[in-house]
Each structure stands twice: as structure tokens, then as C-alpha cells.
Design a protein around this motif. Structure first.
Motif, PDB file in Angstrom:
ATOM      1  N   VAL A   1       1.020  -1.177  -0.025  1.00  0.00           N
ATOM      2  CA  VAL A   1       0.185  -0.102  -0.813  1.00  0.00           C
ATOM      3  C   VAL A   1       1.120   0.854  -0.247  1.00  0.00           C
ATOM      4  N   VAL A   2       2.436   1.204   0.686  1.00  0.00           N
ATOM      5  CA  VAL A   2       1.950   2.337   1.150  1.00  0.00           C
ATOM      6  C   VAL A   2       3.054   2.826  -0.383  1.00  0.00           C
ATOM      7  N   GLU A   3       3.895   1.380  -0.793  1.00  0.00           N
ATOM      8  CA  GLU A   3       4.639   1.687  -2.448  1.00  0.00           C
ATOM      9  C   GLU A   3       3.151   2.405  -3.205  1.00  0.00           C
ATOM     10  N   VAL A   4       2.351   1.461  -3.504  1.00  0.00           N
ATOM     11  CA  VAL A   4       1.166   2.568  -4.134  1.00  0.00           C
ATOM     12  C   VAL A   4       0.515   3.846  -4.176  1.00  0.00           C
ATOM     13  N   VAL A   5       1.086   4.119  -2.759  1.00  0.00           N
ATOM     14  CA  VAL A   5       1.169   5.983  -2.480  1.00  0.00           C
ATOM     15  C   VAL A   5       2.738   6.521  -2.692  1.00  0.00           C
ATOM     16  N   LYS A   6       3.179   5.911  -2.961  1.00  0.00           N
ATOM     17  CA  LYS A   6       4.543   6.975  -3.264  1.00  0.00           C
ATOM     18  C   LYS A   6       4.504   6.879  -4.601  1.00  0.00           C
ATOM     19  N   ARG A   7       4.097   5.618  -5.429  1.00  0.00           N
ATOM     20  CA  ARG A   7       3.735   5.399  -7.066  1.00  0.00           C
ATOM     21  C   ARG A   7       2.779   6.970  -7.456  1.00  0.00           C
ATOM     22  N   LYS A   8       1.604   6.904  -6.483  1.00  0.00           N
ATOM     23  CA  LYS A   8      -0.067   7.429  -7.775  1.00  0.00           C
ATOM     24  C   LYS A   8       0.743   9.007  -6.484  1.00  0.00           C
ATOM     25  N   ASP A   9       0.547   9.266  -5.071  1.00  0.00           N
ATOM     26  CA  ASP A   9      -0.010  10.275  -4.935  1.00  0.00           C
ATOM     27  C   ASP A   9       0.889  11.214  -4.343  1.00  0.00           C
ATOM     28  N   SER A  10       1.731  10.835  -3.858  1.00  0.00           N
ATOM     29  CA  SER A  10       3.118  10.883  -3.349  1.00  0.00           C
ATOM     30  C   SER A  10       4.100  12.211  -4.896  1.00  0.00           C
ATOM     31  N   GLU A  11       4.190  11.534  -6.242  1.00  0.00           N
ATOM     32  CA  GLU A  11       4.219  12.335  -6.841  1.00  0.00           C
ATOM     33  C   GLU A  11       3.397  13.257  -7.544  1.00  0.00           C
ATOM     34  N   ASP A  12       2.521  12.704  -7.906  1.00  0.00           N
ATOM     35  CA  ASP A  12       1.397  14.258  -7.798  1.00  0.00           C
ATOM     36  C   ASP A  12       1.437  15.334  -7.145  1.00  0.00           C
ATOM     37  N   TYR A  13       1.637  15.064  -5.461  1.00  0.00           N
ATOM     38  CA  TYR A  13       1.398  16.072  -5.122  1.00  0.00           C
ATOM     39  C   TYR A  13       2.767  16.650  -5.163  1.00  0.00           C
ATOM     40  N   GLU A  14       3.743  16.614  -5.593  1.00  0.00           N
ATOM     41  CA  GLU A  14       5.353  16.552  -5.731  1.00  0.00           C
ATOM     42  C   GLU A  14       5.147  17.450  -7.148  1.00  0.00           C
ATOM     43  N   ARG A  15       4.386  16.299  -7.914  1.00  0.00           N
ATOM     44  CA  ARG A  15       5.193  17.835  -9.979  1.00  0.00           C
ATOM     45  C   ARG A  15       3.643  19.440  -9.418  1.00  0.00           C
ATOM     46  N   LEU A  16       3.058  19.027  -8.939  1.00  0.00           N
ATOM     47  CA  LEU A  16       1.983  20.237  -8.652  1.00  0.00           C
ATOM     48  C   LEU A  16       2.214  21.319  -7.866  1.00  0.00           C
ATOM     49  N   GLY A  17       2.695  20.748  -6.975  1.00  0.00           N
ATOM     50  CA  GLY A  17       3.712  21.457  -6.131  1.00  0.00           C
ATOM     51  C   GLY A  17       5.067  22.160  -6.280  1.00  0.00           C
ATOM     52  N   ASN A  18       5.616  21.466  -7.258  1.00  0.00           N
ATOM     53  CA  ASN A  18       6.425  22.220  -8.567  1.00  0.00           C
ATOM     54  C   ASN A  18       6.442  23.780  -8.674  1.00  0.00           C
ATOM     55  N   MET A  19       4.785  23.104  -9.841  1.00  0.00           N
ATOM     56  CA  MET A  19       4.352  24.147 -10.441  1.00  0.00           C
ATOM     57  C   MET A  19       3.084  25.071  -9.640  1.00  0.00           C
ATOM     58  N   VAL A  20       2.587  24.912  -8.872  1.00  0.00           N
ATOM     59  CA  VAL A  20       2.571  26.088  -8.275  1.00  0.00           C
ATOM     60  C   VAL A  20       3.854  26.637  -7.084  1.00  0.00           C
ATOM     61  N   LEU A  21       4.640  26.567  -6.827  1.00  0.00           N
ATOM     62  CA  LEU A  21       5.437  26.738  -6.360  1.00  0.00           C
ATOM     63  C   LEU A  21       6.397  28.559  -7.766  1.00  0.00           C
ATOM     64  N   LYS A  22       6.368  27.393  -8.938  1.00  0.00           N
ATOM     65  CA  LYS A  22       6.862  28.757 -10.178  1.00  0.00           C
ATOM     66  C   LYS A  22       5.940  29.759 -10.376  1.00  0.00           C
ATOM     67  N   VAL A  23       4.509  29.114 -10.044  1.00  0.00           N
ATOM     68  CA  VAL A  23       4.022  29.947 -10.562  1.00  0.00           C
ATOM     69  C   VAL A  23       3.958  31.327  -9.713  1.00  0.00           C
ATOM     70  N   ASN A  24       4.345  30.929  -8.427  1.00  0.00           N
ATOM     71  CA  ASN A  24       4.243  31.927  -7.194  1.00  0.00           C
ATOM     72  C   ASN A  24       5.255  33.095  -7.542  1.00  0.00           C
ATOM     73  N   LYS A  25       6.316  32.166  -7.764  1.00  0.00           N
ATOM     74  CA  LYS A  25       7.802  32.797  -8.002  1.00  0.00           C
ATOM     75  C   LYS A  25       7.570  33.745  -8.685  1.00  0.00           C
ATOM     76  N   THR A  26       6.578  33.375  -9.563  1.00  0.00           N
ATOM     77  CA  THR A  26       6.699  34.839 -10.931  1.00  0.00           C
ATOM     78  C   THR A  26       6.033  36.099 -10.853  1.00  0.00           C
ATOM     79  N   LEU A  27       4.641  35.283  -9.766  1.00  0.00           N
ATOM     80  CA  LEU A  27       3.691  36.592 -10.262  1.00  0.00           C
ATOM     81  C   LEU A  27       4.441  37.121  -8.734  1.00  0.00           C
ATOM     82  N   ALA A  28       4.944  36.409  -7.547  1.00  0.00           N
ATOM     83  CA  ALA A  28       5.605  37.744  -6.829  1.00  0.00           C
ATOM     84  C   ALA A  28       7.103  38.335  -7.291  1.00  0.00           C
ATOM     85  N   ILE A  29       7.446  38.415  -8.467  1.00  0.00           N
ATOM     86  CA  ILE A  29       8.313  38.804  -9.215  1.00  0.00           C
ATOM     87  C   ILE A  29       7.676  40.190  -9.767  1.00  0.00           C
ATOM     88  N   ALA A  30       6.472  39.358 -10.279  1.00  0.00           N
ATOM     89  CA  ALA A  30       5.960  40.982 -11.030  1.00  0.00           C
ATOM     90  C   ALA A  30       4.741  42.053 -11.129  1.00  0.00           C
TER      91      ALA A  30
END
Length: 417
Positions: A263-292
Motif C-alpha cells: 500500500v505504501v508503494e502505491v501511495v509513493k507511486r501515485k499520490d506522492s508524485e502527483d503532489y510533488e509535481r503540482l507543488g513544483n508547478m504552483v511554486l513556479k507560478v507563485n515565484k513569477t507572480l511575486a516578482i511581476a
């Protein structure tokens, strides 16, 4: 003659009374001798019973650690105080976000309007006053935007919400330990202290010097649990011991351990990777807006100097820059992009905590010292929003798909979820 008979009768009576008294006395002594062994045995049994009770009470008093109990109550009071502090500060920082967001937008729009009015009036004192006022307002909006983008009040508010929730969970754990009547030990006190300090480090209250980095180089899940040093004997020996275990002890079995690992392996392959991808995307957007945002208001402040010099074209730069700055500020802080980033960070930390808790539990090879296996399985199922049967079904499907080896990760995850 009568006196002789009377004396004879009295003598017979006295003799018979002596015989009666003697018989009664002898019988009383005899009964006492018969009852004496029984009374002695009863007294010995009573004495043995009393000594047993006193021994048990002494053991119970010896096993209870009053210092640990007092310390645990003191930690409980500190945790309750932290819950209230984080609630109050979270409400305060939410007010910061609302007030600063509205103030910056109103200042920016007012400065933009004044720049437009200055472009329509002729030369002279009114034009100079409007230009200076617009430049000052744009400069004030730039400074306030820099401060707001640095501290990210919406993200701070979400941090305090998470801290308040986690401290309440810790408070419930301590209250449950005390309510169950379990005698707290020094290990319980030490564990509670480590959890409090880990939460303080993960969600600090002060801003200066202790505030979390709002724009890290890479997305990292939040960590609010204490790190425990590994005390096992190695993975190879643990696997050998696992194969040697037969049956079920303390709710644990080889099948249950394999199920939870899957079960933990499934969570790592699915949920953890999804939240990491979304978190990096939101971080880039927030950096851009904070500078703009501050950059646009700064350009608008500089552009007010050209109003009236080149006709209507001189007001184009401050008008366009001010309007865009207001839109950027609304999207960043009105949409609470920082809060979304913190939400993804906390969600990634939640799945990381599941993995860490399972690993730390399975590292303990003494099954009797572990938390009950069936209870641990039920808790994990509830945390993942599933029933125990659904959790087992998830593990079995994951095992079968992985053994087939024909599905890629995306197809594998889509079939499971």
C-alpha cells in the motif's frame, strides 16, 4: 429431723451444681480446643490475604511513576496553550492577507486613475500634483507588494491552520493515554516532548529569523514528526526473522506486513508524485507572480514622469502597468496561491508520514513492543479514506499488476484508483 433433711438436700444440690458447672466448663474447654485449629487457620488465611493485597497495592504504586504523570499533564497544558496561540495568530494573519490585498489593490487603482486624469489635463500645477501623487502611490504599492510577497500571509495562515490541527491531534493522543489509565513512563514523556518540539520547528510562530522559506529552490514535503534513529539489526536479518515467524502475534503476520508495504508503494507511486509535481508547478507560478507585481508597480511609478511630455502616449506606460499590477496582485493574493502551495506541501508530508510510520513500526522486530497490527491497519485505512477490505483489495491488485509487469506507472495507477 427437718434440719437434717434440709442440710442433706442442700449438700446434694451443691454437689449436683458443682457437677453441672464442671460439665459445662469441661464442654466449653473441649469446644474451644476443637475450634482452635479452625480459628487459627482462618486467621492465617486472613493474614495471607491481607499481605497479598498489600503486596499488589505496593506493586501498583511502585509501577506508577508520579513524576511522569505530572510531566505528561504539564505537556498537555503546553499543547493546549499552543493550540490557542496558533488559532489566534492564524486569524491575525488571515486579516493581514485581506487588509494588505485590499489596500494594495485600492492604492494601485487609485494611482492608475490619477495617472489617467493627469494625461487629460493641461500643463501647470494640477498636472504636477497628479503626477507626484500617482508616483507616490505607485511607490507605496511597490513597497507593500514586496513585503506581502515576501511573507505570503495566505501561506502563513495555512501553516497556522495545519499547526493547530496537528497540535489538537497530539492533545487528543495525550488525553487518550491518560483516560485509558495506562501508567505513563519516561518514554511516553520523552515521545510527547519530541512531538511538541518537532511541531514547533515545522510551524514556527515568529516571523523574523524563524519563518519558513516561502520560495525554496525545490518542493519539499512538510515534516512535523520527530525523527527516530534506526535501532534494528539490518534489512537482511529482518527479512530472515520475518520468514521465520509463524502464525500471528500481537495482530501481526507476514501477510499483513507485505500488504502494508504494498500500500505504501502505491501511495509513493501515485499520490506522492502527483503532489510533488503540482507543488513544483504552483511554486513556479507563485515565484513569477511575486516578482511581476512589484516590478509592474515600479514601472508604473517611473512611467508617471513621462505623463504630459508626449501627449496621450506618455500615460500609456503607467496606465497599462498599474492595471496589470492590480490584476497580478488579485490573482496571487486573492487566489491565495501561497496557501495552495502550503496545502500541497502538507499533503505531501502526510503521505511521507505514512511511509515513515510504517518503516519505523516494522523496524521493531519485537512484535510485542509494536502497536497492534490490526489496529495499525485500521488506522492506515482510515487515513487513506478506505475501509480495511478496500485497503486489502488495493494491496492485492497492486501485487498482481506488478507481478504481471505489463503496465506502465500511469496505467497502473489509473487502474488502481
Amino acid at each position: 429431723m427437718a434440719s437434717i433433711q434440709t442440710s442433706t438436700l442442700l449438700s446434694h444440690t451443691s454437689m449436683s451444681s458443682k457437677k453441672i458447672h464442671a460439665a459445662i466448663h469441661l464442654r466449653t474447654i473441649k469446644q474451644a480446643e476443637e475450634l482452635k485449629p479452625k480459628d487459627t487457620s482462618l486467621m492465617l488465611e486472613k493474614k495471607s490475604f491481607n499481605s497479598t493485597i498489600s503486596h499488589d497495592i505496593g506493586e501498583q504504586q511502585h509501577s506508577t511513576n508520579p513524576n511522569a504523570l505530572i510531566q505528561l499533564y504539564a505537556i498537555l497544558e503546553a499543547v493546549a496553550d499552543r493550540v490557542e496561540m496558533h488559532d489566534n495568530i492564524g486569524e491575525q494573519r488571515d486579516n493581514w492577507n485581506t487588509l494588505l490585498f485590499n489596500s494594495i489593490n485600492m492604492i494601485t487603482l487609485t494611482a492608475t486613475t490619477m495617472a489617467g486624469v493627469a494625461a487629460t489635463c493641461g500643463a501647470g500645477a494640477p498636472l504636477l500634483a497628479l503626477k507626484l501623487s500617482s508616483a507616490l502611490l505607485f511607490s507605496a504599492a511597490t513597497g507593500m507588494s514586496l513585503i506581502m510577497n515576501k511573507i505570503q500571509p495566505s501561506q502563513l495562515t495555512e501553516e497556522q491552520r495545519n499547526a493547530s490541527r496537528l497540535f489538537r491531534n497530539l492533545q487528543s493522543e495525550i488525553e487518550t493515554t491518560l483516560a485509558l489509565g495506562n501508567n505513563p513512563t519516561e518514554e511516553d514523556v520523552k515521545g510527547a516532548m519530541e512531538k511538541v518540539l518537532a511541531l514547533d520547528k515545522a510551524f514556527p510562530l515568529p516571523l523574523l529569523g524563524a519563518m519558513l522559506e516561502k520560495f525554496p529552490k525545490k518542493f519539499e514535503p512538510a515534516v512535523w514528526w520527530p525523527s527516530k534513529p534506526y535501532e534494528g539489526k539490518g534489512k537482511s536479518e529482518s527479512a530472515v526473522h520475518l520468514k521465520e515467524r509463524m502464525g500471528k502475534m500481537n495482530g501481526w503476520s507476514e501477510e499483513l506486513e507485505m500488504e502494508l508495504r504494498e500500500v505504501v508503494e502505491v501511495v509513493k507511486r501515485k499520490d506522492s508524485e502527483d503532489y510533488e509535481r503540482l507543488g513544483n508547478m504552483v511554486l513556479k507560478v507563485n515565484k513569477t507572480l511575486a516578482i511581476a507585481g512589484p516590478l509592474l508597480t515600479g514601472i508604473a511609478a517611473a512611467g508617471t514622469a513621462f505623463i504630459g511630455n508626449n501627449g496621450s502616449w506618455g500615460a500609456l506606460v503607467p496606465l497599462m502597468a498599474g492595471s496589470l499590477a492590480s490584476a497580478v496582485n488579485s490573482f496571487e493574493h486573492g487566489g491565495q496561491v501561497g496557501m495552495v502551495f502550503e496545502m500541497y506541501r502538507a499533503s505531501g508530508g502526510f503521505f511521507k508520514m505514512l511511509e515513515t510510520s510504517l518503516e519505523s513500526t516494522l523496524e521493531e522486530e519485537d512484535l510485542e513492543r509494536r502497536e497492534n497490527g490490526e489496529l495499525f491497519e485500521m488506522k492506515m485505512a482510515l487515513k487513506l479514506g478506505r475501509s480495511v477490505s478496500q485497503l486489502r483489495e488495493l494491496a492485492s491488485k497492486s501485487t498482481s499488476y506488478r507481478m504481471e509487469g505489463v503496465l506502465d506507472i500511469d496505467e497502473f495507477a489509473s487502474k488502481l484508483f
